[in-house]
Structure formats: structure tokens, C-alpha cells
Design a protein around this motif. Structure first.
Motif, short mmCIF file in Angstrom:
data_model
loop_
_atom_site.label_atom_id
_atom_site.label_comp_id
_atom_site.label_asym_id
_atom_site.label_seq_id
_atom_site.Cartn_x
_atom_site.Cartn_y
_atom_site.Cartn_z
N GLY A 35 -1.69 -4.37 8.07
CA GLY A 35 -2.02 -5.76 7.68
C GLY A 35 -2.17 -5.61 6.18
O GLY A 35 -1.87 -4.74 5.65
N ALA A 36 -2.87 -6.93 5.85
CA ALA A 36 -3.07 -7.14 4.25
C ALA A 36 -4.23 -7.79 3.98
O ALA A 36 -4.39 -8.79 4.72
N ILE A 37 -4.60 -7.26 3.04
CA ILE A 37 -5.99 -8.04 2.57
C ILE A 37 -5.33 -9.08 1.19
O ILE A 37 -5.15 -8.33 0.31
N ARG A 38 -5.35 -10.25 1.33
CA ARG A 38 -4.77 -11.07 0.37
C ARG A 38 -5.94 -11.74 -0.57
O ARG A 38 -6.76 -12.40 -0.06
N LEU A 39 -5.90 -11.28 -1.86
CA LEU A 39 -6.92 -12.00 -2.82
C LEU A 39 -6.66 -12.93 -3.65
O LEU A 39 -5.36 -12.97 -4.32
N ALA A 40 -7.37 -13.87 -3.63
CA ALA A 40 -7.29 -15.24 -4.20
C ALA A 40 -7.42 -15.00 -5.80
O ALA A 40 -8.35 -14.46 -6.05
N LYS A 41 -6.52 -15.27 -6.47
CA LYS A 41 -6.56 -15.17 -8.00
C LYS A 41 -7.73 -16.17 -8.50
O LYS A 41 -8.09 -15.75 -9.61
N SER A 42 -7.92 -17.19 -7.81
CA SER A 42 -9.11 -18.01 -8.39
C SER A 42 -10.38 -17.34 -8.36
O SER A 42 -11.39 -17.77 -8.94
N LYS A 43 -10.54 -16.35 -7.81
CA LYS A 43 -11.86 -15.55 -7.60
C LYS A 43 -11.96 -14.39 -8.81
O LYS A 43 -11.05 -14.33 -9.16
N SER A 44 -13.21 -14.22 -9.17
CA SER A 44 -13.48 -13.50 -10.26
C SER A 44 -12.92 -11.85 -9.57
O SER A 44 -13.00 -11.69 -8.36
N GLN A 125 14.02 -0.31 1.36
CA GLN A 125 14.26 1.14 2.23
C GLN A 125 13.13 1.54 2.77
O GLN A 125 12.87 2.30 3.94
N VAL A 126 11.80 1.59 2.19
CA VAL A 126 10.41 2.16 2.86
C VAL A 126 10.26 1.23 4.10
O VAL A 126 9.80 2.03 5.16
N GLN A 127 10.37 0.00 3.96
CA GLN A 127 10.15 -0.85 4.91
C GLN A 127 11.04 -0.46 6.33
O GLN A 127 10.65 -0.31 7.45
N PHE A 128 12.37 -0.31 5.73
CA PHE A 128 13.28 -0.19 6.87
C PHE A 128 12.93 1.27 7.92
O PHE A 128 12.91 1.51 9.01
N MET A 129 12.67 2.23 6.66
CA MET A 129 12.16 3.74 7.63
C MET A 129 10.95 3.75 8.37
O MET A 129 10.75 4.54 9.17
N GLU A 138 10.43 -4.77 14.36
CA GLU A 138 10.92 -5.71 13.11
C GLU A 138 10.21 -4.96 11.98
O GLU A 138 9.44 -3.98 12.10
N LEU A 139 10.70 -5.06 10.74
CA LEU A 139 10.17 -4.49 9.69
C LEU A 139 8.63 -5.12 9.29
O LEU A 139 8.24 -6.18 9.70
N PRO A 140 7.86 -3.94 8.97
CA PRO A 140 6.39 -4.51 8.75
C PRO A 140 6.42 -5.40 7.51
O PRO A 140 6.72 -5.19 6.36
N GLN A 141 5.73 -6.46 8.02
CA GLN A 141 5.26 -7.53 6.73
C GLN A 141 3.77 -7.32 6.36
O GLN A 141 2.89 -7.53 7.29
N PRO A 142 3.45 -7.58 5.06
CA PRO A 142 4.19 -7.61 3.79
C PRO A 142 4.61 -6.30 3.61
O PRO A 142 4.09 -5.41 4.34
N ALA A 143 5.32 -6.27 2.55
CA ALA A 143 5.69 -4.68 1.92
C ALA A 143 4.58 -4.07 1.72
O ALA A 143 4.56 -2.81 2.13
N ASP A 144 3.23 -4.38 1.43
CA ASP A 144 2.23 -3.58 1.17
C ASP A 144 1.69 -2.90 2.63
O ASP A 144 1.17 -2.04 2.44
N ALA A 145 1.89 -3.72 3.48
CA ALA A 145 1.48 -3.07 4.84
C ALA A 145 2.45 -2.10 5.24
O ALA A 145 2.05 -0.80 5.65
#
Length: 169
Positions: A35-44, A125-129, A138-145
Motif C-alpha cells: 500500500g501507500a501513505i499519501r501525504l497532502a501537500k497542504s499539511k505542514s 521494470q521493477v513493477q513488472f518483475m 496485476e502490477l502493484p500500484q502505485p509504483a511506490d508500493a
């Protein structure tokens, strides 16, 4: 062995959990979650760091890994970006240390070489492998995961190699 991989980022921090399954004739690597932890740019920045820490702490508690694997700091042209990334890494390391988990750090080239076979591989390529190695539909999403899973896979490959070498001595 259960490994919790972390791909630190200032906007998205990826995480992934893999187990090594030694029950059959060949060792398999099994994906438990990503998974991914998405950080809001609006936060400090302090708010974003707290969010990374709390989210990673909750996932570590949930998945109970034996070890945490994380990407080493890489040198960036932009010192300000490198500093912010270092702060995210710091809270990730703190989350692991507070649970008394060992931490293994790997260079980006080592991670890509371990998973793709080429240290300068592209994200796709990393996602594919990663999908191939974990037999994902399927490919893991997002690429960061996918990157976090790659870091965990790299640790398993390294641990297996070291165990094999120790057995031969």
C-alpha cells in the motif's frame, strides 16, 4: 521470514509485506499486503511526518514482521529534497526501532539488481518483475508500493544467499 519493506517519499511512502514460504521443494515469496501513505501537500512537514509515523506504526503492529527493509539514502542534486526525504526515513526508522525490529538498508542499485537483474532498471521494470516474482495478477500500484515490495524481496534474496553461504562453510 516476514519482511516489511518501506519506500520512503515526501509525497508517497510505499510499504509492502512479503513472507518466504519454505513448505514446498522450492522457496516461494508470498505477498501479504502492499500500500501507500499519501501525504497532502497542504499539511505542514511535521504533520506529514507524524502521519507517516502513525501509519507505519499501525501497519507494523498489524503485520508483525521479523525485519524491516528500507532503501538507503541516495545522493540528490537538490539538497532540500534530500533533507526532507531523510526526515521521512528518520520517522520510518523510529517506527521500526520502537518495536525493536532489526532494520536492513539497501542501496537502490542493489534493490534493482536483486529484483530485475539490472541496477539501472526503470520503475515499470521493477513493477513488472515484482508482479512476476510474487505471482500477482496485476502490477502493484502505485509504483511506490511496488518499490517497497522490491526492497522486501531484496532482503529475502540477501538473507537466503547469506544462509546458503553459511551452510557451505
Amino acid at each position: 521470514m516476514r519482511v516489511f519493506g518501506i519506500d520512503c517519499g515526501t509525497e508517497i511512502t510505499g510499504f509492502g509485506v512479503v513472507d518466504s514460504d519454505d513448505s514446498g521443494p522450492l522457496t516461494r515469496i508470498v505477498c501479504k499486503t502492499s500500500g501507500a501513505i499519501r501525504l497532502a501537500k497542504s499539511k505542514s512537514l511535521p504533520e506529514r511526518l507524524a502521519e507517516v509515523y502513525c501509519s507505519l506504526s499501525a501497519e507494523l503492529e498489524r503485520w508483525q514482521p521479523e525485519v524491516v527493509a528500507i532503501e538507503e539514502v541516495f545522493y540528490s542534486v537538490n539538497a532540500k529534497s534530500a533533507l526532507k526525504l531523510g526526515q521521512v526515513r528518520g520517522v520510518a526508522l523510529l517506527a521500526a526501532a520502537q518495536r525493536r525490529l532489526p532494520v536492513a538498508e539497501y542501496a537502490p542499485l542493489s534493490i534493482k539488481s536483486s529484483v530485475v537483474g539490472y541496477g539501472l532498471a526503470k520503475k515499470e521494470q521493477v513493477q513488472f518483475m515484482v508482479a512476476r516474482l510474487l505471482d500477482l495478477p496485476e502490477l502493484p500500484q502505485p509504483a511506490d508500493a511496488a518499490d517497497a515490495l522490491a526492497i522486501a524481496i531484496c532482503h529475502l534474496h540477501t538473507a537466503q544467499t547469506l544462509a546458503f553461504q553459511e551452510g557451505r562453510r
